[in-house]
Each structure stands twice: as structure tokens, then as C-alpha cells.
Design an enzyme around this catalytic site. Sequence first.
Site, short mmCIF file in Angstrom:
data_model
loop_
_atom_site.label_atom_id
_atom_site.label_comp_id
_atom_site.label_asym_id
_atom_site.label_seq_id
_atom_site.Cartn_x
_atom_site.Cartn_y
_atom_site.Cartn_z
N ARG A 188 0.42 -10.60 7.28
CA ARG A 188 0.45 -9.41 6.39
C ARG A 188 1.67 -8.58 6.78
O ARG A 188 1.65 -7.88 7.79
CB ARG A 188 -0.83 -8.59 6.56
CG ARG A 188 -2.13 -9.38 6.35
CD ARG A 188 -3.35 -8.45 6.42
NE ARG A 188 -3.42 -7.72 7.66
CZ ARG A 188 -4.11 -8.08 8.75
NH1 ARG A 188 -4.82 -9.18 8.73
NH2 ARG A 188 -4.10 -7.33 9.84
N ARG A 202 -10.53 0.67 14.78
CA ARG A 202 -10.30 1.41 13.53
C ARG A 202 -11.32 0.84 12.55
O ARG A 202 -12.48 1.14 12.67
CB ARG A 202 -8.83 1.25 13.09
CG ARG A 202 -8.43 2.19 11.97
CD ARG A 202 -6.95 2.10 11.62
NE ARG A 202 -6.60 0.82 10.99
CZ ARG A 202 -5.38 0.56 10.48
NH1 ARG A 202 -4.42 1.46 10.53
NH2 ARG A 202 -5.14 -0.61 9.92
N TYR A 233 15.35 29.71 7.45
CA TYR A 233 14.23 30.48 8.00
C TYR A 233 14.28 30.57 9.52
O TYR A 233 14.49 29.56 10.19
CB TYR A 233 12.90 29.84 7.61
CG TYR A 233 12.55 29.98 6.15
CD1 TYR A 233 12.33 31.24 5.57
CD2 TYR A 233 12.39 28.85 5.35
CE1 TYR A 233 11.98 31.34 4.23
CE2 TYR A 233 12.03 28.95 4.02
CZ TYR A 233 11.84 30.21 3.46
OH TYR A 233 11.50 30.32 2.14
N ASP A 265 12.22 23.03 -0.69
CA ASP A 265 13.00 22.40 -1.76
C ASP A 265 14.45 22.17 -1.39
O ASP A 265 15.22 21.70 -2.21
CB ASP A 265 13.03 23.28 -3.01
CG ASP A 265 11.78 24.09 -3.15
OD1 ASP A 265 10.76 23.48 -3.48
OD2 ASP A 265 11.81 25.31 -2.89
N HIS A 296 -6.80 -6.50 12.89
CA HIS A 296 -5.51 -5.81 12.94
C HIS A 296 -5.17 -5.50 14.40
O HIS A 296 -6.04 -5.13 15.18
CB HIS A 296 -5.61 -4.51 12.12
CG HIS A 296 -4.29 -3.89 11.79
ND1 HIS A 296 -3.27 -4.57 11.16
CD2 HIS A 296 -3.82 -2.63 11.99
CE1 HIS A 296 -2.24 -3.75 10.99
NE2 HIS A 296 -2.54 -2.57 11.48
N LYS A 324 0.85 -1.21 0.00
CA LYS A 324 0.00 0.00 0.00
C LYS A 324 0.88 1.25 0.00
O LYS A 324 2.08 1.17 0.28
CB LYS A 324 -0.91 -0.02 1.23
CG LYS A 324 -0.14 0.02 2.55
CD LYS A 324 -1.07 -0.16 3.75
CE LYS A 324 -0.28 -0.15 5.05
NZ LYS A 324 -1.13 -0.46 6.22
N CYS A 349 13.64 23.40 4.40
CA CYS A 349 12.75 24.22 3.59
C CYS A 349 11.98 23.34 2.60
O CYS A 349 12.13 22.13 2.60
CB CYS A 349 13.55 25.27 2.82
SG CYS A 349 14.64 26.24 3.88
C1 LIG Z 1 -0.48 -1.53 6.92
C2 LIG Z 1 -1.16 -2.76 7.34
C3 LIG Z 1 -0.44 -3.95 7.53
C4 LIG Z 1 1.08 -3.99 7.52
O1 LIG Z 1 1.55 -3.47 8.74
P1 LIG Z 1 3.12 -3.39 9.05
O2 LIG Z 1 3.20 -2.91 10.44
O3 LIG Z 1 3.67 -2.40 8.07
O4 LIG Z 1 3.65 -4.74 8.83
C5 LIG Z 1 -1.14 -5.10 7.79
N1 LIG Z 1 -2.49 -5.09 7.87
C6 LIG Z 1 -3.21 -3.98 7.71
C7 LIG Z 1 -4.70 -4.04 7.82
C8 LIG Z 1 -2.58 -2.76 7.47
O5 LIG Z 1 -3.31 -1.65 7.35
#
Ligand SMILES: *Cc1c(COP(=O)(O)O)cnc(C)c1O
Length: 374
Positions: free
Chosen positions: A219, A131, A265, A314, A163, A35, A312
Site C-alpha cells: 500500500r 491504532r 503579527y 490569507d 500497518h 486517501k 497569516c
Molecule cells: C496511509 C496509509 C498507508 C500509506 O502510507 P504511506 O506511508 O503514505 O505510504 C498504507 N496503509 C494504511 C492503513 C494507511 O493508513
Amino acid sequence: MSAPAEAVVDLDAYRANLARLRGAAPTAAQMAVVKADGYGHGAVTMARAALEAGSEWLGVATVEEAVRLRSAGVDGPVLAWLCPAGADLGPAIDAGVDVAAGSVEQLDAVLAAPARRRPRVHLKVDTGMARGGVRGADLSALIAAAARAHHGARIEVVGIFSHLACADEPGSPVNAEQRTAFDAAVAELAAAGITDVLRHLANSAATLVDPAAHHDLVRVGIATYGISPGEALGAPEDLGLQAVMTLRSALALVRRVPAGTGVSYGHTFVTQRPTTLGLVPIGYGDGVLRAASNTAEALVAGTRVRVAGRVCMDQLVLDLGDLDVRRGEEVVLFGSAGRGEPTAEDWARAAGTIGYEVVTRLGGRIVHRYLGAP
Ligand SMILES: *Cc1c(COP(=O)(O)O)cnc(C)c1O
């Protein structure tokens, strides 16, 4: 290097990290998470490398990200787990992308999608992160609706997932609570007549340290990119991970200034003695974190030097001290600790954030260059 800076992405290191994570979860299938443009590394290239290295699955947030992979010719199982209001799910379902439903409303959106294929759905359970996904009576309603649609052959429920909120704190009691809630949700789905599903719960941190969370599939995101999921788990080298991205640029201007020179700055940095300043032609417009002003370090000619004054849009300035370097000298903002370079974690610490944000923010004028492409 013709661009102001390049993100050099080492695919051999990426493959080594995938193998390391496979070793940590040998009985689970592996989903490489790509992602947010592969956490800033380039989603299509990382997705291809992951599948070649043996990852069975790819994971993304939105269906648009999944369709972009398909358009680039990436096949193999892909799950898109975010279902925004108004998302156009049809093209993803027709492209053979698995989608997630984390509420009855989201399931209704899947059922209403104009698709020629039967949608393959993973049910998202809120086991404690609050979430995505639902819990309690809302979860029971989701499971009941999904089971009706599944038994009516309108969708195929192929997965159930959740998650973890605190996987990077192995001592947290929340992890066991979430595992227990997940087991209960799996049992509830089985009681509704759906047993042949992929169960998945673990992110990178849980893959590395919590075998009880591995289930059928893990994942893995951040660790595949060689970045530690959290300080409590240790540095990448402690976890057997190798840095994948090196952010490098070159000095655009080198000049000597007297003591008492205010830099950038707001003059938040004032030279204490005569010194050499080096200009690096990238800034927060390219995703370099402004919060790292005056704190982060870079490697120039084998020496660690610090950002002088504010980053900054750039450009940023380095205090080179008495280093004898010229315009065009290489600057490594972050890369591998093994090469003496600051790491993405170092930049995160300097900016008060996490390594995830350091790499994912990069964009703008930075170009990618890949090492170890097949
Ligand atoms: C981003 C994400 C992951 C991966 O998490 P990491 O901590 O980067 O391994 C797995 N599952 C879901 C639902 C996520 O949003």
C-alpha cells in the site's frame, strides 16, 4: 494564474514514482493510496493515473472517499479501511468497494449493512501499532466470527492486513516483531479455513526498504507523491523519487522598507537593514503551515528567500533582500530540489512536522493544475 496560488501536479512524475515502487516490490500487487484527496493532490485524477499506470488497487480511508471515486467513474479494486461508528457501508459495498473489519463490532456493522452484494472484507490485525485492528483474544474472536460469516456465505473474506508503526526506522526491532505477529495472524486465519486471501502489511517505507514485509500487496502513499517517508530513509532523490507537486504563487505587492521595520503579527521579524518585502497571497487558511513562520524558504527569481514574520490566514511576507523583482513575479513555495526549489520536506523541517502534512493540508483557495494528463 488567476487563483492566488496553484498546486501544479506532475502526473509523469507520479507515474515514474509508481514505476520506481513497482521495481522495489516486483512480486507484489500495488495499491495506490489516494486517501485525504490524494494527499492533497486530487484523489480522482491521481486514482485514474494510477490505474492507467498499472496499479492493481486503490486505497482510501473512508467509504465516502471510495464512493466518490466510483461516482467519478473510477473502477478497479478499491479498499476503504476505516470503519467509523455509524458509517453508511451499504452504498460502498454495492459499488463493489472492499471494506475492512478491525473488530467484531466492525464486522457486525458490515454484516448489518443494507447491501445487495455480498461484502468483500479485509480483516485488520493490530500487530503492534495499537491504532486500528485487534490482537490477542480479540483477534481470535474476530477471526472466528469472520470465518463463520465467510463459510455461511454472508461475507467474503478476501484479505488480511496490518500497518507498521516504525517502517521509516529500518533499524527498529518493532518491524520484525510486527512481521512475526502478522504471520501468526495469517496462520490463525488459515487454521479457521481461510487461506485464499491477500496479505498486506507494507506502506511506502516498507515497500522501499523491507522486502520481508511485501507479501501479496503493498500500500503505497507518500512515496508515490515523491515525498520521502522519513528522514532516516533519505531525501526523495536518494530514493529515486520525483517531486509531484509544485506550490506556486505570485507576488501581490513588492515594496522597500527601512531597517527596524516590524513585519506581520507580533513583529516576530524586524528588518535589520533596508530591504524589499514581497507579499504572497496565501496563508494558513489555504493550508500553508503557520509553524513555518520565520523559517521556511521560497524560490523567487532563482534566489532562496525566507518567510518574514508570521504566516497569516490569507497572506505571508517574504524578505526579498535586494532582489530586483516586481509585482507578479513567480514564487515557488515548494517543489523539486532538482530545480533548486525548496521541497515539501524542507517546509516540514521548518514547521517541525512531516512532508505528509505539508501537502495534505493544502486547500482553501489553491487550485490544482495537472501536467502530463493523458
Ligand atoms: C496511509 C496509509 C498507508 C500509506 O502510507 P504511506 O506511508 O503514505 O505510504 C498504507 N496503509 C494504511 C492503513 C494507511 O493508513
